[in-house]
Motif scaffolding. Structure first.
Motif, mmCIF file in Angstrom:
data_model
loop_
_atom_site.group_PDB
_atom_site.id
_atom_site.type_symbol
_atom_site.label_atom_id
_atom_site.label_comp_id
_atom_site.label_asym_id
_atom_site.label_seq_id
_atom_site.Cartn_x
_atom_site.Cartn_y
_atom_site.Cartn_z
ATOM 1 N N VAL A 59 33.265 143.914 -52.060
ATOM 2 C CA VAL A 59 32.817 145.205 -52.596
ATOM 3 C C VAL A 59 33.744 146.319 -52.125
ATOM 4 N N LEU A 60 34.207 146.233 -50.890
ATOM 5 C CA LEU A 60 35.128 147.234 -50.350
ATOM 6 C C LEU A 60 36.382 147.337 -51.216
ATOM 7 N N LYS A 61 36.917 146.205 -51.608
ATOM 8 C CA LYS A 61 38.126 146.212 -52.449
ATOM 9 C C LYS A 61 37.803 146.606 -53.883
ATOM 10 N N ASP A 62 36.676 146.136 -54.400
ATOM 11 C CA ASP A 62 36.281 146.497 -55.768
ATOM 12 C C ASP A 62 35.948 147.971 -55.898
ATOM 13 N N ALA A 63 35.649 148.623 -54.776
ATOM 14 C CA ALA A 63 35.287 150.042 -54.811
ATOM 15 C C ALA A 63 36.397 150.900 -55.400
ATOM 16 N N SER A 64 37.604 150.390 -55.415
ATOM 17 C CA SER A 64 38.722 151.144 -56.003
ATOM 18 C C SER A 64 38.502 151.410 -57.489
ATOM 19 N N LEU A 65 37.610 150.631 -58.115
ATOM 20 C CA LEU A 65 37.328 150.822 -59.543
ATOM 21 C C LEU A 65 36.683 152.171 -59.826
ATOM 22 N N VAL A 66 36.013 152.756 -58.834
ATOM 23 C CA VAL A 66 35.322 154.020 -59.076
ATOM 24 C C VAL A 66 36.294 155.162 -59.323
ATOM 25 N N SER A 67 37.555 154.951 -59.001
ATOM 26 C CA SER A 67 38.557 155.990 -59.279
ATOM 27 C C SER A 67 38.665 156.235 -60.780
ATOM 28 N N LEU A 68 38.266 155.242 -61.580
ATOM 29 C CA LEU A 68 38.358 155.356 -63.032
ATOM 30 C C LEU A 68 37.272 156.244 -63.625
ATOM 31 N N ILE A 69 36.263 156.592 -62.818
ATOM 32 C CA ILE A 69 35.284 157.592 -63.270
ATOM 33 C C ILE A 69 35.456 158.871 -62.447
ATOM 34 N N ALA A 70 36.631 158.960 -61.820
ATOM 35 C CA ALA A 70 37.043 160.167 -61.087
ATOM 36 C C ALA A 70 36.259 160.428 -59.801
ATOM 37 N N LEU A 71 35.680 159.387 -59.211
ATOM 38 C CA LEU A 71 35.056 159.535 -57.898
ATOM 39 C C LEU A 71 36.166 159.512 -56.853
ATOM 40 N N GLU A 72 36.127 160.476 -55.941
ATOM 41 C CA GLU A 72 37.238 160.677 -55.005
ATOM 42 C C GLU A 72 37.246 159.671 -53.857
ATOM 43 N N ASP A 73 37.471 158.411 -54.176
ATOM 44 C CA ASP A 73 37.618 157.388 -53.140
ATOM 45 C C ASP A 73 39.080 157.328 -52.723
ATOM 46 N N ILE A 74 39.436 156.331 -51.918
ATOM 47 C CA ILE A 74 40.820 156.222 -51.445
ATOM 48 C C ILE A 74 41.798 156.105 -52.610
ATOM 49 N N THR A 75 41.471 155.258 -53.565
ATOM 50 C CA THR A 75 42.384 155.026 -54.688
ATOM 51 C C THR A 75 42.579 156.276 -55.532
ATOM 52 N N LYS A 76 41.479 156.979 -55.827
ATOM 53 C CA LYS A 76 41.565 158.204 -56.631
ATOM 54 C C LYS A 76 42.396 159.260 -55.918
ATOM 55 N N VAL A 77 42.151 159.438 -54.622
ATOM 56 C CA VAL A 77 42.901 160.409 -53.837
ATOM 57 C C VAL A 77 44.382 160.042 -53.830
ATOM 58 N N THR A 78 44.663 158.761 -53.666
ATOM 59 C CA THR A 78 46.048 158.296 -53.638
ATOM 60 C C THR A 78 46.757 158.586 -54.961
ATOM 61 N N ARG A 79 46.092 158.277 -56.056
ATOM 62 C CA ARG A 79 46.672 158.530 -57.370
ATOM 63 C C ARG A 79 46.884 160.017 -57.611
ATOM 64 N N SER A 80 45.975 160.838 -57.145
ATOM 65 C CA SER A 80 46.104 162.293 -57.311
ATOM 66 C C SER A 80 47.291 162.828 -56.527
ATOM 67 N N ILE A 81 47.452 162.339 -55.299
ATOM 68 C CA ILE A 81 48.591 162.773 -54.476
ATOM 69 C C ILE A 81 49.906 162.326 -55.108
ATOM 70 N N ALA A 82 49.938 161.077 -55.573
ATOM 71 C CA ALA A 82 51.167 160.557 -56.195
ATOM 72 C C ALA A 82 51.519 161.360 -57.439
#
Length: 219
Positions: free
Chosen positions: A158-181
Motif C-alpha cells: 500500500v505504501l508503494k501504491d500510494a503514489s497513485l494518489v498523485s493522479l488525483i492531485a493529492l500532495e503525496d511524495i510522488t505529486k510533490v516530486t513531480r511538481s518540483i521537477a
C-alpha cells in the motif's frame, strides 16, 4: 546553486508529502484489516447469500486495478450520484485504498483462521458457542499472531501504491516530486524522493520484522 544545495532545498516539501503518504498507508491498512475481518468471517460462514456477497466483493476489488477504483470513486461515482461527490482528496484516497486493502486482507485473515486446528472449533461448539462466538472469542484472537507477516507485506504494498494518489492531485511524495521537477525543470529531485521511499520502507520493514520475531508463531 550546487546539486546538494538543491536537494536540501527540496527536502521540506518532500517530507510534507511523506506525511500524507504514511498517514494514508496507516489508515488504509487499518481500515483494510477491519473490513477484511468481516469479509473473511462472512465468506467462511454457512450463510450462502453472505458467502456470495463477500466473495463477490473480494473478487471485484482484487480483480480490478486500484487506479481504476480510485478514478471511479473520485471522478465517476459523482457523475452517477452527485450527492456522493468527494471534494476531499485524502478522504477519497482513503476510501479507495481501504476498500481495496480489505479485499486482500480478507484472504490473509481467512488463511490465518483456517490454519487454526479444527479441533478447537469442534470443542467450542461442544461447549455451546455459536459460529460468531467461536470466531470472535477463540479462533480470531489466536490467528492474529499468524497475520503479522501478511500485514507487513500489505503495508509495504500500500505504501508503494500510494503514489497513485498523485493522479488525483493529492500532495503525496510522488505529486510533490513531480511538481518540483516541473517547476524547476530538474529531474534530479527524483533521487531524494526515491531515497525517501526507501527509508520509509526500511523503517517499517524493521518494525514489522521485529514484531514478527517477537509475536509470530513462525520460526
Amino acid at each position: 546553486m550546487t546539486a546538494l544545495q538543491k536537494i536540501i532545498g527540496w527536502i521540506p516539501a518532500l517530507l510534507d508529502g511523506a506525511k500524507i503518504t504514511i498517514l494514508l498507508t496507516l489508515t488504509s491498512v487499518a481500515a483494510g484489516i477491519v473490513i477484511g475481518l468481516f469479509l473473511s468471517l462472512g465468506k467462511m460462514s454457512k450463510d450462502k447469500f453472505l458467502k456470495k456477497i463477500c466473495g463477490a466483493y473480494i473478487f471485484f476489488f482484487r480483480g480490478t486495478p486500484l487506479l481504476m477504483q480510485l478514478y471511479f470513486l473520485y471522478f465517476g461515482l459523482p457523475k452517477i450520484f452527485p450527492v456522493l461527490t468527494l471534494r476531499n482528496k485524502f478522504l477519497a484516497a482513503f476510501i479507495a485504498f481501504g476498500l481495496n486493502s480489505g479485499a486482500y486482507m480478507a484472504e490473509y485473515i481467512r488463511a490465518a483462521i483456517q490454519s487454526i486446528d479444527k479441533g478447537q472449533k469442534e470443542a467450542s461448539h461442544a461447549l455451546g458457542f455459536n459460529y460468531w462466538q467461536t470466531m470472535g472469542l477463540i479462533i480470531v484472537p489466536q490467528s492474529i499472531r499468524r497475520l503479522i507477516p501478511a500485514i507487513g507485506n500489505e503495508f509495504i504494498m500500500v505504501l508503494k501504491d500510494a503514489s497513485l494518489v498523485s493522479l488525483i492531485a493529492l500532495e503525496d511524495i510522488t505529486k510533490v516530486t513531480r511538481s518540483i521537477a516541473s517547476s524547476s525543470g530538474n529531474e534530479l529531485v527524483y533521487v531524494p524522493a526515491m531515497i525517501l521511499y526507501l527509508i520509509i520502507t526500511a523503517v517499517f520493514s524493521v518494525v514489522f520484522n521485529r514484531t514478527e520475531k517477537r509475536f509470530s508463531v513462525y520460526e
